[in-house]
Design a protein around this motif. Structure first.
Motif, PDB file in Angstrom:
ATOM      1  N   PHE A 126       0.827  -1.205   0.000  1.00 49.11           N
ATOM      2  CA  PHE A 126       0.000   0.000   0.000  1.00 49.11           C
ATOM      3  C   PHE A 126       0.864   1.259   0.000  1.00 49.11           C
ATOM      4  N   ARG A 127       0.414   2.255  -0.741  1.00 49.88           N
ATOM      5  CA  ARG A 127       0.965   3.606  -0.660  1.00 49.88           C
ATOM      6  C   ARG A 127       0.127   4.354   0.373  1.00 49.88           C
ATOM      7  N   ILE A 128       0.764   5.151   1.229  1.00 51.07           N
ATOM      8  CA  ILE A 128       0.074   5.860   2.303  1.00 51.07           C
ATOM      9  C   ILE A 128      -0.168   7.305   1.877  1.00 51.07           C
ATOM     10  N   VAL A 129      -1.443   7.680   1.790  1.00 53.23           N
ATOM     11  CA  VAL A 129      -1.831   9.044   1.394  1.00 53.23           C
ATOM     12  C   VAL A 129      -2.497   9.707   2.587  1.00 53.23           C
ATOM     13  N   ALA A 130      -1.852  10.735   3.127  1.00 54.87           N
ATOM     14  CA  ALA A 130      -2.349  11.401   4.335  1.00 54.87           C
ATOM     15  C   ALA A 130      -3.117  12.672   3.992  1.00 54.87           C
ATOM     16  N   VAL A 150      -1.166  18.152  -2.187  1.00 52.00           N
ATOM     17  CA  VAL A 150      -1.796  18.478  -3.459  1.00 52.00           C
ATOM     18  C   VAL A 150      -3.301  18.270  -3.308  1.00 52.00           C
ATOM     19  N   ALA A 151      -4.075  18.806  -4.213  1.00 48.89           N
ATOM     20  CA  ALA A 151      -5.522  18.613  -4.166  1.00 48.89           C
ATOM     21  C   ALA A 151      -5.838  17.119  -4.242  1.00 48.89           C
ATOM     22  N   TYR A 152      -6.775  16.678  -3.426  1.00 49.60           N
ATOM     23  CA  TYR A 152      -7.056  15.254  -3.287  1.00 49.60           C
ATOM     24  C   TYR A 152      -7.392  14.547  -4.593  1.00 49.60           C
ATOM     25  N   ALA A 155       5.898  11.324   8.727  1.00 47.77           N
ATOM     26  CA  ALA A 155       7.243  10.884   8.343  1.00 47.77           C
ATOM     27  C   ALA A 155       7.199   9.581   7.552  1.00 47.77           C
ATOM     28  N   LEU A 156       6.086   8.855   7.654  1.00 42.89           N
ATOM     29  CA  LEU A 156       5.969   7.553   7.005  1.00 42.89           C
ATOM     30  C   LEU A 156       5.109   7.586   5.748  1.00 42.89           C
ATOM     31  N   CYS A 157       4.367   8.672   5.542  1.00 42.81           N
ATOM     32  CA  CYS A 157       3.430   8.700   4.415  1.00 42.81           C
ATOM     33  C   CYS A 157       4.150   9.003   3.101  1.00 42.81           C
ATOM     34  N   ASP A 158       3.517   8.618   1.994  1.00 44.19           N
ATOM     35  CA  ASP A 158       4.099   8.800   0.665  1.00 44.19           C
ATOM     36  C   ASP A 158       3.566  10.035  -0.043  1.00 44.19           C
ATOM     37  N   GLN A 159       2.410  10.512   0.372  1.00 44.32           N
ATOM     38  CA  GLN A 159       1.770  11.636  -0.296  1.00 44.32           C
ATOM     39  C   GLN A 159       0.847  12.343   0.688  1.00 44.32           C
ATOM     40  N   GLU A 160       0.777  13.678   0.592  1.00 41.54           N
ATOM     41  CA  GLU A 160      -0.161  14.444   1.406  1.00 41.54           C
ATOM     42  C   GLU A 160      -1.169  15.123   0.481  1.00 41.54           C
TER      43      GLU A 160
END
Length: 229
Positions: free
Chosen positions: A91-95, A103-105, A131-136
């Motif tokens: 899984f990629r983590i998107v916070a 970026v815009a969701y 610190a662990l997520c891949d994208q905000e």
């Protein structure tokens, strides 16, 4: 088990998205958790991840209106533990986080294996989680308030994920394993017998084409013989 009910259960399982999930970072309000679980079920998520708040939380079954029957909840003692397990599964983590990096969701590709990370009601996503997520991501706002309620924000993002996956034809075809499909199908169709089997370590009996037990009298007789009271 009516034919309509059986057809609904099979349809739901055929729309499950095993590579889409939500993980909450110490969200503690019961109604918010229940609303998130309900949205998970609505968009085809079968497994929800919850980092247990250090201060605890109230029971949250009221708002879900039965959704907890259909969505498995995995509890984690820390966000590090939960995220690590999800990343091990690809899984990629998107916070969801208000920051200059976000970026815009709707600009994120949710057709990839994605876990949406939602932060606690007041503090948002913790520094440890970020610190662990891949994208905000952020949800653009047009009013005076800076953010939506956490459960509403989660629903907005999940509906976008559902939209993208529908366009990619990721619904309407079974995407979970045969073993998970058959096991879940039996539990949902025959919950009392499933519980009985689980308590005694018994294999589930076969279902017929209508969701009922195939040869029930034969199975009951076998169980009584092999597992006398």
């Amino acid at each position: 088990m009516t034919p309509e009910r059986f057809a609904t259960i099979k349809s739901v399982l055929s729309n499950r998205q095993p590579d889409l999930t939500v993980i909450t970072d110490e969200v503690h309000k019961g109604r918010n958790l229940s609303a998130i679980v309900r949205t998970c079920d609505a968009v085809g998520i079968g497994e929800f991840h919850c980092v247990v708040p250090k201060k605890g939380y109230r029971p949250y079954r009221g708002t879900a209106l039965g959704s907890h029957k259909w969505v498995e909840t995995r509890h984690h003692d820390s966000v590090e533990e939960g995220v690590a397990q999800l990343k091990q599964k690809g899984f990629r983590i998107v916070a969801a986080n208000l920051s200059d990096k976000a970026v815009a969701y709707h600009q994120v590709d949710y057709t990839q294996p994605t876990a949406i990370l939602m932060g606690t009601e007041k503090e948002g996503v913790s520094d440890a989680a970020l610190a662990l997520c891949d994208q905000e991501v952020i949800i653009p706002m047009c009013g005076m308030v800076e953010s939506y309620n956490v459960s509403v924000a989660c629903a907005i993002i999940l509906v976008e994920a559902q939209r993208q996956r529908q366009l990619a034809n990721m619904y309407g075809q079974r995407r979970i394993s045969d073993a998970e499909y058959e096991e879940t199908l039996f539990r949902w169709c025959q919950p009392m017998i499933a519980e009985y089997c689980q308590e005694r370590g018994l294999a589930y009996p076969e279902l017929d084409d209508e969701g009922d037990l195939k040869n029930p009298s034969q199975w009951y007789a076998k169980v009584r013989t092999e597992n006398p009271a």
